[in-house]
Design an enzyme around this catalytic site. Structure first.
Site, short mmCIF file in Angstrom:
data_model
loop_
_atom_site.label_atom_id
_atom_site.label_comp_id
_atom_site.label_asym_id
_atom_site.label_seq_id
_atom_site.Cartn_x
_atom_site.Cartn_y
_atom_site.Cartn_z
N CYS A 81 0.83 -1.20 0.00
CA CYS A 81 0.00 0.00 0.00
C CYS A 81 0.88 1.26 0.00
O CYS A 81 1.63 1.50 0.95
CB CYS A 81 -0.91 -0.03 1.22
N CYS A 84 0.50 3.39 3.04
CA CYS A 84 1.15 2.81 4.23
C CYS A 84 2.64 3.10 4.23
O CYS A 84 3.22 3.41 5.27
CB CYS A 84 0.90 1.31 4.29
N TRP A 309 16.89 -0.83 45.91
CA TRP A 309 16.02 -0.77 47.08
C TRP A 309 14.77 -1.64 46.89
O TRP A 309 14.35 -2.36 47.82
CB TRP A 309 15.60 0.67 47.37
N HIS A 313 13.64 -4.75 49.32
CA HIS A 313 12.31 -4.81 49.94
C HIS A 313 11.55 -6.06 49.48
O HIS A 313 10.87 -6.72 50.27
CB HIS A 313 11.50 -3.56 49.60
N HIS A 373 15.45 2.56 55.18
CA HIS A 373 15.25 3.27 53.92
C HIS A 373 14.79 4.71 54.18
O HIS A 373 15.26 5.66 53.55
CB HIS A 373 14.22 2.52 53.06
#
Length: 506
Positions: A81, A84, A309, A313, A373
């Site tokens: 196309c 396109c 961190w 955790h 923290h």
């Protein structure tokens, strides 16, 4: 002699037929290896792969299952196309902002393309009622998995983009949906005008599992590159890796770490660290290149430290009560011996040294790490404010903020800016367990066989794009080679026969 010649001719024709059938099978298995690759050779444009991700029916669903973004756009197009082809540069201008390692705004929109002219994608394009090219669709990635669009369901979360014919118009449409102000000129880390919501939106932590993988890879890359594994620190590394095998939130990292541990004596990072390349601490499929949840508004803020961190955790909420003290001492030793920021590691180890009573439960360890923290945040907040080095969009603050966990505050008149906070530790523990537990991994889905297939497909497509070569199965290649040899033999036989043939008498 004539019968032998006929036999050879028949065998040659059969071999050629088999070769062509195998070649045709190769094209059916991978249409990209046929028409599209050949088309690239014919047009001679030499275009490099773009920012938008090319999908087909074999990887469409899995790509959206694994997407870490909030939204996605699919462009259905046809390579034949002209409109396109003319639109592709426009679409790429927008895709550059959201896709790839250097994206200005990663983790927001996953921009993809599907070529409806490839027959393998016919049914996929029909599911989305594609009637003209290009057609653009918008929605959450999960809604594209096994989904479709017919324009009749008003409740559908997949929407047809009716105004995206140029890059400017498409980006304007996107901004209208997100309430954002993105510009085509935006560059990586030059987005101070955008206020990210991951601090106050509890759902955004789901993006962080990929940042945890990134931080894990970077941490171990630094250990290897700096040859930090010494006889006195070897035991600490092994213990932390054992902790990761059991409690890392990423399955990829658990498996990758386990593979390294099994071969640790052979690898011995300080002497044979080059061998580690064939393993990888998080395997070979872990996405790399940018931060999502942990991304700062400038290039030198957040990122690795934030990801580390989150890793700590996430491990803390996954250990059992009986492992809490071991997890505590192992983490303290690991940061002290392997974290490259000397001042940071010393501060962390000093906080560890103040603990006089061994932990007897996960709750105690989780709350200690949370307190540590916040102590770090408070110290850095003062330092960064005085030196004007803080991230303007993500200043250090006491955490969790009230919008994330209002029940964590006993005094409802207090918030994260209060000088002294009366915490409800039971609610804080409950929040941390959920936030770094199930919510962190809520978007993390993995099917190993499908992941391997997707990777192989991606590698094949990259080879095609980089070489414009036609890829065929080994069987087809051998058959073609055999046919060539037989053809040469037949030609030799024919010449010999003609040479020895007696001239006809007149």
């Amino acid at each position: 002699m004539s019968s032998l010649f006929n036999l050879l001719t028949t065998f040659l024709l059969l071999s050629t037929f088999v070769s062509l059938n195998l070649l045709s099978s190769a094209l059916l298995i991978n249409p990209a290896a046929g028409s599209r690759s050949l088309l690239r050779v014919v047009d001679g444009a030499g275009n490099q792969p773009g920012f938008a991700v090319d999908l087909n029916v074999t990887n469409f669903d899995q790509a959206f299952k694994d997407a870490t973004t909030t939204y996605a756009i699919v462009e259905f197009f046809a390579h034949w196309c002209p409109a396109c082809r003319n639109y592709k540069p426009q679409y790429e201008k927008v895709a550059r902002l959201f896709n790839g390692a250097n994206a200005a705004h990663p983790g927001i929109i996953f921009m993809t393309r599907v070529d409806c002219a490839d027959t393998i994608n016919t049914k996929l394009c029909d599911k989305f009622s594609v009637t003209h090219y290009p057609s653009l669709y918008w929605g959450p990635p999960s809604k594209f998995v096994g989904g479709g669009w017919d324009g009749k369901d008003e409740k559908s979360e997949i929407r047809f983009i009716d105004d995206g014919r140029t890059a400017d118009r498409l980006l304007k449409w996107i901004n209208s949906q997100l309430g954002s102000s993105y510009k085509l000129e935006d560059e990586k880390h030059e987005n101070d005008h955008v206020t990210h919501s991951n601090v106050s939106d509890p759902g955004q932590i789901a993006q962080a599992v990929y940042d945890v993988e990134e931080a894990t890879i970077i941490a171990f890359d630094m250990i290897i590159e700096n040859q930090m594994v010494k006889p006195e620190s070897r035991g600490t590394l092994i213990k932390f890796m054992q902790l990761m095998v059991s409690h890392h939130p990423s399955r990829r990292c658990r498996r990758g770490t386990a593979d390294i541990l099994v071969n640790f004596d052979d690898l011995y990072l300080s002497k044979k660290h080059g061998l580690l390349d064939k393993f990888g601490i998080c395997g070979k499929e872990a996405p790399r290149g940018y931060w999502t949840f942990c991304r700062g508004s400038t290039n030198d803020t957040r990122g690795f430290s934030c990801g580390l961190w989150v890793l700590l955790h996430s491990i803390s909420v996954r250990v059992e009560d009986g492992e809490s003290q071991m997890a505590f001492t192992t983490t303290c030793d690991f940061i002290h011996q392997f974290f490259n920021c000397e001042e940071c590691s010393e501060h962390f180890y000093n906080m560890c040294s103040r603990v006089s009573t061994p932990f007897s439960s996960k709750r105690e360890y989780v709350l200690w790490l949370w307190t540590a923290h916040n102590e770090v945040n408070k110290r850095l907040k003062n330092t960064e404010e005085s030196l004007k080095t803080s991230d303007p969009k993500f200043p250090k603050t006491i955490w969790p903020i009230k919008r994330l966990c209002p029940t964590c505050y006993n005094n409802h008149n207090q918030n994260e800016e209060s000088s002294s906070i009366d915490w409800n530790h039971d609610e804080v523990f409950k929040f941390l367990s959920s936030y770094y537990g199930n919510k962190l991994v809520s978007l993390y889905k993995e099917n190993d066989e499908e992941q391997i297939q997707i990777k192989n497909n991606a590698v094949s497509e990259q080879v095609l794009q980089s070489t414009n070569a036609l890829v065929v199965p080994a069987g087809a290649a051998l058959a073609i080679a055999a046919a060539s040899c037989l053809f040469g033999a037949l030609a030799w036989f024919w010449r010999s026969r003609q040479k020895n043939r007696k001239p006809r008498r007149s």
